[in-house]
Motif scaffolding. Structure first.
Motif, PDB file in Angstrom:
ATOM      1  N   GLY A   1       0.788  -1.231   0.000  1.00 57.73           N
ATOM      2  CA  GLY A   1       0.000   0.000   0.000  1.00 57.73           C
ATOM      3  C   GLY A   1       0.819   1.279   0.000  1.00 57.73           C
ATOM      4  N   CYS A   2       0.125   2.397  -0.047  1.00 51.29           N
ATOM      5  CA  CYS A   2       0.787   3.703  -0.078  1.00 51.29           C
ATOM      6  C   CYS A   2      -0.118   4.751   0.545  1.00 51.29           C
ATOM      7  CB  CYS A   2       1.104   4.080  -1.529  1.00 51.29           C
ATOM      8  SG  CYS A   2       1.936   5.671  -1.642  1.00 51.29           S
ATOM      9  N   ASN A   3       0.479   5.656   1.343  1.00 49.02           N
ATOM     10  CA  ASN A   3      -0.305   6.713   1.996  1.00 49.02           C
ATOM     11  C   ASN A   3      -0.049   8.084   1.401  1.00 49.02           C
ATOM     12  OD1 ASN A   3      -1.277   4.858   3.756  1.00 49.02           O
ATOM     13  ND2 ASN A   3      -0.093   5.524   5.527  1.00 49.02           N
ATOM     14  N   ASN A   4       0.659   8.142   0.266  1.00 44.55           N
ATOM     15  CA  ASN A   4       1.140   9.454  -0.161  1.00 44.55           C
ATOM     16  C   ASN A   4       0.175  10.278  -1.014  1.00 44.55           C
ATOM     17  OD1 ASN A   4       3.679   9.550   1.130  1.00 44.55           O
ATOM     18  ND2 ASN A   4       4.302   7.917  -0.259  1.00 44.55           N
ATOM     19  N   PHE A   5      -0.685   9.623  -1.713  1.00 47.62           N
ATOM     20  CA  PHE A   5      -1.661  10.333  -2.546  1.00 47.62           C
ATOM     21  C   PHE A   5      -1.032  11.421  -3.406  1.00 47.62           C
ATOM     22  CE2 PHE A   5      -4.211   8.314   0.708  1.00 47.62           C
ATOM     23  CZ  PHE A   5      -5.256   7.789  -0.030  1.00 47.62           C
ATOM     24  N   CYS A   6      -0.039  11.054  -4.198  1.00 45.98           N
ATOM     25  CA  CYS A   6       0.418  11.967  -5.237  1.00 45.98           C
ATOM     26  C   CYS A   6      -0.805  12.167  -6.142  1.00 45.98           C
ATOM     27  CB  CYS A   6       1.571  11.347  -6.025  1.00 45.98           C
ATOM     28  SG  CYS A   6       2.958  10.933  -4.944  1.00 45.98           S
ATOM     29  N   THR A   7      -1.027  13.394  -6.610  1.00 42.44           N
ATOM     30  CA  THR A   7      -2.345  13.694  -7.186  1.00 42.44           C
ATOM     31  C   THR A   7      -2.614  13.017  -8.530  1.00 42.44           C
ATOM     32  OG1 THR A   7      -1.418  15.706  -8.132  1.00 42.44           O
ATOM     33  CG2 THR A   7      -2.572  15.936  -6.023  1.00 42.44           C
ATOM     34  N   TYR A   8      -1.566  12.516  -9.193  1.00 40.45           N
ATOM     35  CA  TYR A   8      -1.751  11.842 -10.482  1.00 40.45           C
ATOM     36  C   TYR A   8      -1.953  10.343 -10.314  1.00 40.45           C
ATOM     37  CZ  TYR A   8       3.075  11.060  -9.206  1.00 40.45           C
ATOM     38  OH  TYR A   8       4.186  10.739  -8.490  1.00 40.45           O
ATOM     39  N   CYS A   9      -1.703   9.822  -9.108  1.00 41.30           N
ATOM     40  CA  CYS A   9      -1.459   8.386  -8.964  1.00 41.30           C
ATOM     41  C   CYS A   9      -2.649   7.618  -8.395  1.00 41.30           C
ATOM     42  CB  CYS A   9      -0.242   8.183  -8.069  1.00 41.30           C
ATOM     43  SG  CYS A   9       0.249   6.456  -7.970  1.00 41.30           S
ATOM     44  N   ILE A  10      -2.914   6.490  -8.992  1.00 42.32           N
ATOM     45  CA  ILE A  10      -4.067   5.681  -8.598  1.00 42.32           C
ATOM     46  C   ILE A  10      -3.705   4.623  -7.556  1.00 42.32           C
ATOM     47  CG2 ILE A  10      -3.858   3.899 -10.393  1.00 42.32           C
ATOM     48  CD1 ILE A  10      -7.040   4.588 -10.723  1.00 42.32           C
ATOM     49  N   VAL A  11      -2.390   4.436  -7.349  1.00 43.61           N
ATOM     50  CA  VAL A  11      -1.935   3.342  -6.472  1.00 43.61           C
ATOM     51  C   VAL A  11      -2.569   3.356  -5.068  1.00 43.61           C
ATOM     52  CG1 VAL A  11       0.115   2.383  -5.305  1.00 43.61           C
ATOM     53  CG2 VAL A  11       0.179   2.860  -7.750  1.00 43.61           C
ATOM     54  N   PRO A  12      -2.616   4.500  -4.372  1.00 36.62           N
ATOM     55  CA  PRO A  12      -3.206   4.471  -3.031  1.00 36.62           C
ATOM     56  C   PRO A  12      -4.670   4.007  -3.036  1.00 36.62           C
ATOM     57  CG  PRO A  12      -1.998   6.492  -3.375  1.00 36.62           C
ATOM     58  CD  PRO A  12      -2.082   5.825  -4.710  1.00 36.62           C
ATOM     59  N   TYR A  13      -5.367   4.211  -4.148  1.00 33.51           N
ATOM     60  CA  TYR A  13      -6.777   3.809  -4.220  1.00 33.51           C
ATOM     61  C   TYR A  13      -6.916   2.309  -4.490  1.00 33.51           C
ATOM     62  CZ  TYR A  13      -7.080   8.836  -4.723  1.00 33.51           C
ATOM     63  OH  TYR A  13      -6.929  10.182  -4.514  1.00 33.51           O
TER      64      TYR A  13
ATOM     65  N   GLY B   1       8.273  -2.321  -1.970  1.00 32.30           N
ATOM     66  CA  GLY B   1       7.267  -1.503  -1.303  1.00 32.30           C
ATOM     67  C   GLY B   1       7.062  -0.253  -2.134  1.00 32.30           C
ATOM     68  N   GLN B   2       5.889   0.369  -2.062  1.00 34.01           N
ATOM     69  CA  GLN B   2       5.658   1.589  -2.839  1.00 34.01           C
ATOM     70  C   GLN B   2       6.515   2.719  -2.310  1.00 34.01           C
ATOM     71  OE1 GLN B   2       4.045   1.280  -5.457  1.00 34.01           O
ATOM     72  NE2 GLN B   2       2.741  -0.490  -5.084  1.00 34.01           N
ATOM     73  N   ASN B   3       6.834   2.653  -1.032  1.00 33.78           N
ATOM     74  CA  ASN B   3       7.617   3.719  -0.409  1.00 33.78           C
ATOM     75  C   ASN B   3       8.424   3.108   0.728  1.00 33.78           C
ATOM     76  OD1 ASN B   3       8.574   6.051   0.737  1.00 33.78           O
ATOM     77  ND2 ASN B   3       6.596   6.732   1.521  1.00 33.78           N
TER      78      ASN B   3
ATOM     79  N   LEU C   1      11.823  11.307  -9.414  1.00 31.33           N
ATOM     80  CA  LEU C   1      11.794  12.767  -9.384  1.00 31.33           C
ATOM     81  C   LEU C   1      10.383  13.274  -9.744  1.00 31.33           C
ATOM     82  CD1 LEU C   1      13.172  15.646  -9.607  1.00 31.33           C
ATOM     83  CD2 LEU C   1      13.690  15.075 -11.985  1.00 31.33           C
ATOM     84  N   GLN C   2       9.802  12.687 -10.755  1.00 27.41           N
ATOM     85  CA  GLN C   2       8.470  13.030 -11.308  1.00 27.41           C
ATOM     86  C   GLN C   2       8.460  14.359 -12.050  1.00 27.41           C
ATOM     87  OE1 GLN C   2       7.120  10.357 -11.234  1.00 27.41           O
ATOM     88  NE2 GLN C   2       7.037   9.381  -9.253  1.00 27.41           N
ATOM     89  N   SER C   3       8.992  15.404 -11.422  1.00 30.31           N
ATOM     90  CA  SER C   3       9.121  16.686 -12.135  1.00 30.31           C
ATOM     91  C   SER C   3      10.231  17.490 -11.475  1.00 30.31           C
ATOM     92  CB  SER C   3       7.804  17.467 -12.060  1.00 30.31           C
ATOM     93  OG  SER C   3       8.025  18.799 -12.520  1.00 30.31           O
TER      94      SER C   3
HETATM   95 FE1  SF4 Z   1       3.072   8.627  -5.055  1.00 31.42          FE
HETATM   96 FE2  SF4 Z   1       4.371   6.315  -5.577  1.00 31.42          FE
HETATM   97 FE3  SF4 Z   1       2.404   6.345  -3.741  1.00 31.42          FE
HETATM   98 FE4  SF4 Z   1       1.838   6.643  -6.351  1.00 31.42          FE
HETATM   99  S1  SF4 Z   1       2.688   4.829  -5.367  1.00 31.42           S
HETATM  100  S2  SF4 Z   1       0.996   7.844  -4.632  1.00 31.42           S
HETATM  101  S3  SF4 Z   1       3.654   7.795  -7.087  1.00 31.42           S
HETATM  102  S4  SF4 Z   1       4.371   7.487  -3.645  1.00 31.42           S
END
Ligand code: SF4
Ligand code: 5AD
Length: 482
Positions: free
Chosen positions: A200-212, A244-246, A308-310
């Protein structure tokens, strides 16, 4: 580790199902095995399976878990989709990953018509999206089983349900805090393995669907991870990839918190383990402690993947990355001065909503300053349900493509230059396979992840060899045993 063979023998499939989740799943494996045996008798042959994996290393590891269970049930592996059980472990990080799955599902329809024993399963990230499941229910009625990312461990139980009833079985969980240990896996490589350290992931980068689709961060206990690694090492594994995602926020939510750096220190002690890799690191959580542990380690590979992403501080804020251009540059500098021979790789997204030429030039600037050894570059893909999908100023495709090409050119030039510095040095190379194009050569990997081809044979697979790097061919080397 529970002794798998003994568990299978002890199970009474007519008795009540065990309460312990691992044992429960073995109970269902035994039950499914009985059904498969009956079908084998009807078919007059062994039944086969095919797991097709899409997406990241996390999915690749899940695919090994699926294969492990299917083998226990009695299926034998097929080389392609002409199999009795085909399962797609899907990815949804970018739109084209989804499109590939729909295309191949269409193709399976014809194969299934010809094989009365054939069943089709779908799992993975794409299945966590309700609109996807609705579409499959409506337009892909030949699918038999759908489950998601949180209940991969339930495959045996779901197979039993599928084999007992003649309609589509769907089981999707919204989230879980459950981690089921000690289920069978079927490794792709004898000498290396991925290991989940967190989910899982708790970061919710605004482009990313992974946390959902992968849910909230959950770490495995260090003792479970170490135990798994020791079992793998006893079985011939010399290189592990911690997944791990992070990974940098590993252990923060454990009852007894442990840092990622501490976990690595524990692994360093494992005798017989030669190389440790990990991914992915989030720059915002990468600690000085980790850099210190890496720098003094003899086993942690000289490679760090640091997305980096950007390079634009403004866009990084819009992306919710929680670092800016300067902080990233400072961190990369710190890592390089602690480990001058480190290979730094990255992920970059081009065409995030609102990206201007100036933002893009900032990204190019970071690429030039950091001099990444390699970069995975992606054109932004709009994912339904993420905040960025609703942003109005989406970048036109032709503008994004043009920037993408300019970026790629820069990345490749730098990568070539960086790779060439090892010419005429002697390096430790872990041999992975016989070269696909020339069977007189083997292909191996250096600690920094560069590939080397050199004369050798199958017996070298899984061994560490000293290799003199003779000629750099851009992104790989031709060498010879030193
Ligand atoms: Fe951000 Fe990576 Fe988590 Fe996606 S999986 S929300 S890119 S940290
Ligand atoms: N569009 C394009 N690339 C994406 N990534 C994640 N989400 C998206 C998206 N919506 C990229 C990021 C991440 C990598 C695994 O995939 O760069 O690091």
């Amino acid at each position: 580790m529970l002794e798998n063979k003994d568990i299978m023998k002890e199970i009474d499939i007519n008795g009540i199902e065990p309460a312990d989740e691992t044992k429960r799943q073995y109970y269902y494996m035994a039950k499914a095995a009985k059904y498969i045996k009956e079908q084998e008798e009807q078919a007059g042959r062994k039944l086969t399976y095919y797991v097709q994996n899409f997406g990241c290393q996390m999915n690749a590891r899940d695919a090994e878990k699926l294969a492990g269970v299917l083998e226990k049930i009695g299926y034998v592996e097929a080389q392609d989709e002409n199999a009795d059980f085909v399962i797609y472990n899907t990815c949804t990080v970018r739109e084209n990953a989804n499109l590939k799955v729909y295309g191949r599902l269409g193709h399976l329809r014809g194969i299934k018509r010809k094989n009365p024993f054939m069943r089709i399963g779908l799992c993975g990230c794409m299945m966590q999206e309700s609109q996807v499941v609705e579409k499959i229910k409506k337009s892909y009625r030949h699918v038999d089983l759908i489950f998601g990312t949180h209940n991969v461990f339930k495959l045996a139980e779901l197979m039993v349900t599928m084999l007992e009833q003649n309609q589509m079985v769907i089981d999707i969980w919204q989230d879980t805090d459950k981690i089921v240990e000690d289920l069978p896996t079927e490794r792709k490589y004898k000498f290396k393995s991925g290991i989940n350290i967190m989910f899982g992931c708790n970061n919710f980068c605004t482009y990313c669907i992974v946390p959902y689709v992968r849910g909230r961060e959950r770490s495995r206990k260090p003792e479970d991870i170490i135990r798994e690694i020791k079992t793998l090492v006893a079985d011939g594994v010399v290189e592990i990839m911690l997944l791990g995602q992070n990974v940098n926020s590993y252990g923060k939510n454990l009852d007894e918190p442990v840092s990622f750096a501490k976990l690595l220190e524990m692994m360093e002690e494992i005798e017989g383990l030669e190389r440790i890799r990990f991914m992915t690191s989030h720059p915002k959580d990468l600690s000085d402690e980790l850099i210190e542990v890496m720098a003094k380690s003899k086993k942690i590979c000289r490679h760090l993947h640091l997305p980096l992403q950007s390079g634009s501080s403004r866009l990084l804020k819009e992306m919710n990355r929680r670092y800016d251009k300067e902080q990233y540059l400072k961190l990369a500098g710190k890592i390089k001065s602690a480990m001058p021979d480190i290979s730094l790789t990255t992920d970059i997204i081009i065409g995030f909503p609102g990206e201007t030429e100036e933002d893009f030039l900032d990204t190019l600037d970071v690429v030039k300053k950091v001099e990444f050894d390699n970069a995975f570059t992606f054109i932004y893909s709009k994912r339904t349900g993420t905040p960025a999908a609703t942003y109005e100023n989406q970048v036109p495709e032709d503008v994004a493509k043009d920037r993408f090409n300019r970026l790629l050119k820069e990345v490749q030039e730098i990568a070539r230059k960086k790779a060439s510095v090892y010419e005429n040095t002697i390096q430790q190379v872990l041999v992975e396979e016989v070269n696909e194009q020339d069977s007189a050569l083997v292909t191996g990997r250096m600690s920094n992840n560069l590939l080397v081809h050199f004369p050798g044979d199958e017996s070298m697979i899984g061994t560490m060899q000293e290799v003199k790097l003779k000629e750099c061919k851009g992104f790989y080397y031709i060498g010879e045993q030193a």
